[in-house]
Every structure is written in C-alpha cells, then in structure tokens.
Design an enzyme around this catalytic site. Structure first.
Site, PDB file in Angstrom:
ATOM      1  N   PHE A 203       0.857  -1.189   0.000  1.00 14.91           N
ATOM      2  CA  PHE A 203       0.000   0.000   0.000  1.00 14.91           C
ATOM      3  C   PHE A 203       0.894   1.240   0.000  1.00 14.91           C
ATOM      4  O   PHE A 203       1.718   1.423   0.906  1.00 14.91           O
ATOM      5  CB  PHE A 203      -0.902   0.006   1.235  1.00 14.91           C
ATOM      6  CG  PHE A 203      -1.809  -1.202   1.325  1.00 14.91           C
ATOM      7  CD1 PHE A 203      -3.096  -1.172   0.805  1.00 14.91           C
ATOM      8  CD2 PHE A 203      -1.365  -2.386   1.915  1.00 14.91           C
ATOM      9  CE1 PHE A 203      -3.933  -2.283   0.878  1.00 14.91           C
ATOM     10  CE2 PHE A 203      -2.193  -3.505   1.996  1.00 14.91           C
ATOM     11  CZ  PHE A 203      -3.479  -3.446   1.472  1.00 14.91           C
TER      12      PHE A 203
ATOM     13  N   VAL B  66       2.523  -1.777   4.334  1.00 13.97           N
ATOM     14  CA  VAL B  66       2.146  -0.374   4.155  1.00 13.97           C
ATOM     15  C   VAL B  66       3.400   0.485   4.223  1.00 13.97           C
ATOM     16  O   VAL B  66       4.189   0.352   5.162  1.00 13.97           O
ATOM     17  CB  VAL B  66       1.165   0.054   5.280  1.00 13.97           C
ATOM     18  CG1 VAL B  66       0.671   1.476   5.054  1.00 13.97           C
ATOM     19  CG2 VAL B  66      -0.023  -0.912   5.367  1.00 13.97           C
ATOM     20  N   CYS B  67       3.590   1.358   3.266  1.00  8.11           N
ATOM     21  CA  CYS B  67       4.765   2.239   3.267  1.00  8.11           C
ATOM     22  C   CYS B  67       4.711   3.165   4.478  1.00  8.11           C
ATOM     23  O   CYS B  67       3.777   3.948   4.645  1.00  8.11           O
ATOM     24  CB  CYS B  67       4.836   3.075   1.994  1.00  8.11           C
ATOM     25  SG  CYS B  67       6.130   4.334   2.093  1.00  8.11           S
ATOM     26  N   ILE B  68       5.729   3.090   5.303  1.00 10.91           N
ATOM     27  CA  ILE B  68       5.695   3.830   6.580  1.00 10.91           C
ATOM     28  C   ILE B  68       5.747   5.349   6.366  1.00 10.91           C
ATOM     29  O   ILE B  68       5.032   6.094   7.035  1.00 10.91           O
ATOM     30  CB  ILE B  68       6.806   3.328   7.532  1.00 10.91           C
ATOM     31  CG1 ILE B  68       6.682   3.973   8.904  1.00 10.91           C
ATOM     32  CG2 ILE B  68       8.200   3.555   6.967  1.00 10.91           C
ATOM     33  CD1 ILE B  68       7.487   3.267   9.974  1.00 10.91           C
TER      34      ILE B  68
ATOM     35  N   ALA C 110       2.433   6.533   5.085  1.00 14.34           N
ATOM     36  CA  ALA C 110       1.396   6.343   6.105  1.00 14.34           C
ATOM     37  C   ALA C 110       1.491   7.415   7.189  1.00 14.34           C
ATOM     38  O   ALA C 110       0.493   8.054   7.528  1.00 14.34           O
ATOM     39  CB  ALA C 110       1.525   4.952   6.725  1.00 14.34           C
TER      40      ALA C 110
END
Lengths: 125, 130
Positions: B39, B77-79, B82
């Site tokens: 994501f 999920v790309c930190i 996010a």
C-alpha cells in the site's frame, strides 16, 4: 536513440505528474531513490507533464513543501544517471534541453516499448 | 504464477481499492501465489483501522484482513506515506506521542525497499491506482 544504447536495468520509474500539485512525483522519486540505495540499477522516464519536474530554477513553492528539485539534484549521488524524457512531451510544452536542470536523453514514442521491456520492474507514478 | 499487488488509491474514493481486493481474491482462488500487497501513496488509507463504512457497503479494510486470515497474504504499508497521512501503528503512535493508533495487524508498516523487493521477486506486479 538506437536500440543499442537503450538503458536497461532492474527498475524503471515512470514519472507523469508535475511537481507541487500532488505527491505523485515525490513519492515516485522516493521509490527510485530507495531502490538505488539498495544498489538496484534504476532508470527514470519523465512523460507528459512529468517533464516539468526537471525545469531549472524551481523554488519550494507556496505550499511549504520541500519540493522535488533538491531530490533530483541528488540523483547522481545515488548513481541514477539514466534520465529519459519523452520527446513528444518536450515539444508539446515548448521545452528544450536548455530549460532543464540536468542532462537528459530524449526518447521518441517508438522507443518506449523497448525501454519497458529492458527493465525487470516498471513502476508508474 | 507468483504475483504482487501495488495499491495506490484510497478506499471509497476510487475504483482502484475495490478492484485490487477483488483481483487479489481472484488470484488466490485460481491457485496463484500472492507474495504480498503493498500500500503506497493514497493507498495507505486502506489500512485505516477505524474505517467505518455504511453496513450495506463492502468493508474494504475488513476485506484485506479476511484475505490475510484465510490465505496469509502479507499486507505491507509504506511507513513514510502512512505517517504523513495520519496512519500510525501502536509503536509509531507512542513514538510520536499520539493518544491512539490507526493501523493494526495484519497490516504492517514497512519501508519502500519492500516494494522493490516484492516487484523483483514476483513474476508480475499489478498496480491499481486512480
């Protein structure tokens, strides 16, 4: 550009959005930089309005974001030297290579399928 | 075949999120391997633990969670994407002094290097975006 000097590699990142208006360009560049930091061979292809990312003399802009020009200026440090721009986009926007902040190679539409095929992974932003 | 999915669209704003979930389900039902769903960009919103869509609409966050529970598909999920959009797991929330967290397992915050790795070790990376 002839078939022979077509750059290949592991990752081709296609950038199709102008800077400042959205985060597409910044997040696309981030993916390219991370891949290069992990020692992947990365090429960038600027298409459509994405070519304006390379315009010289950009400022951070009114949105108080960092802007993407400083990131582009760092590409060489990451060994990303295959910077390709879509010929048609340059002509349509009335731009010449003198307007750009970095040396680029122009590619015609007919060369793009070969470019995609020469890379193992293509990410489109 | 071994597939990876990249989702760039926010849930309920664009078809991308619905299509990605349906496509991923179809892959596992046909016996393909899905090595991971990544994501990124506005797609990180699909990991929002607090999403509460109307009951007569598909619940996309629960949909991904169910897919993980049934087939073990990793949800990454790309930190960086996010955090700037307010999506923090328990650890990041405490690190940034926030009183609640908005991301919970099976979604995991991870680096962009995972996306590149996923793309390079799969036969196909299929991206869904607006």
């Amino acid at each position: 550009m002839s078939e022979q000097d077509m750059p290949g590699g592991e990752l081709l990142v296609i950038l199709r959005h102008a800077p400042h208006g959205s985060s597409w360009l910044r997040e696309g560049l981030d993916a390219a930089l991370v891949a290069a930091a992990f020692e992947r061979r990365v090429s960038l292809l600027f298409m459509g309005e994405g070519v304006t990312a390379l315009l010289d003399g950009q400022q951070a802009g009114a949105l108080e974001q960092k802007g993407t020009a400083p990131t582009l200026a760092m590409l060489e440090m990451y060994d990303i030297d295959a910077l390709l721009v879509e010929d048609e986009a340059m002509r349509r926007l009335g731009l010449g290579e003198d307007d750009l902040m970095l040396p680029v190679r122009r590619v015609g539409g007919e060369a793009i399928p070969g470019l995609l095929a020469a890379h193992q992974l293509v990410l489109n932003f | 075949m071994r597939y990876a999915i990249l989702l760039l669209g926010a849930p309920y704003s664009h078809q991308a999120a619905h299509s990605a979930l349906r496509f991923t389900r179809a892959l596992v039902e046909r016996g393909h391997e899905v090595a991971g769903v990544f994501f990124y960009h506005d797609g990180v919103q699909n990991a929002a633990r607090l999403a509460a869509p109307p009951q007569d609409e598909p619940h996309l966050v629960d949909g991904w969670t169910a897919l993980h529970a049934e087939h073990g598909v990793p949800l990454q999920v790309c930190i960086a994407a996010a955090l700037r959009r307010g999506l923090l797991d328990e650890r990041e929330a405490s690190r940034h002094g926030k009183s609640g967290h908005s991301v919970a397992p099976p979604f995991e915050l991870t680096g962009l290097g995972q996306l590149v790795d996923l793309g390079l070790r799969c036969d196909r990376l299929v991206a869904f975006g607006p």
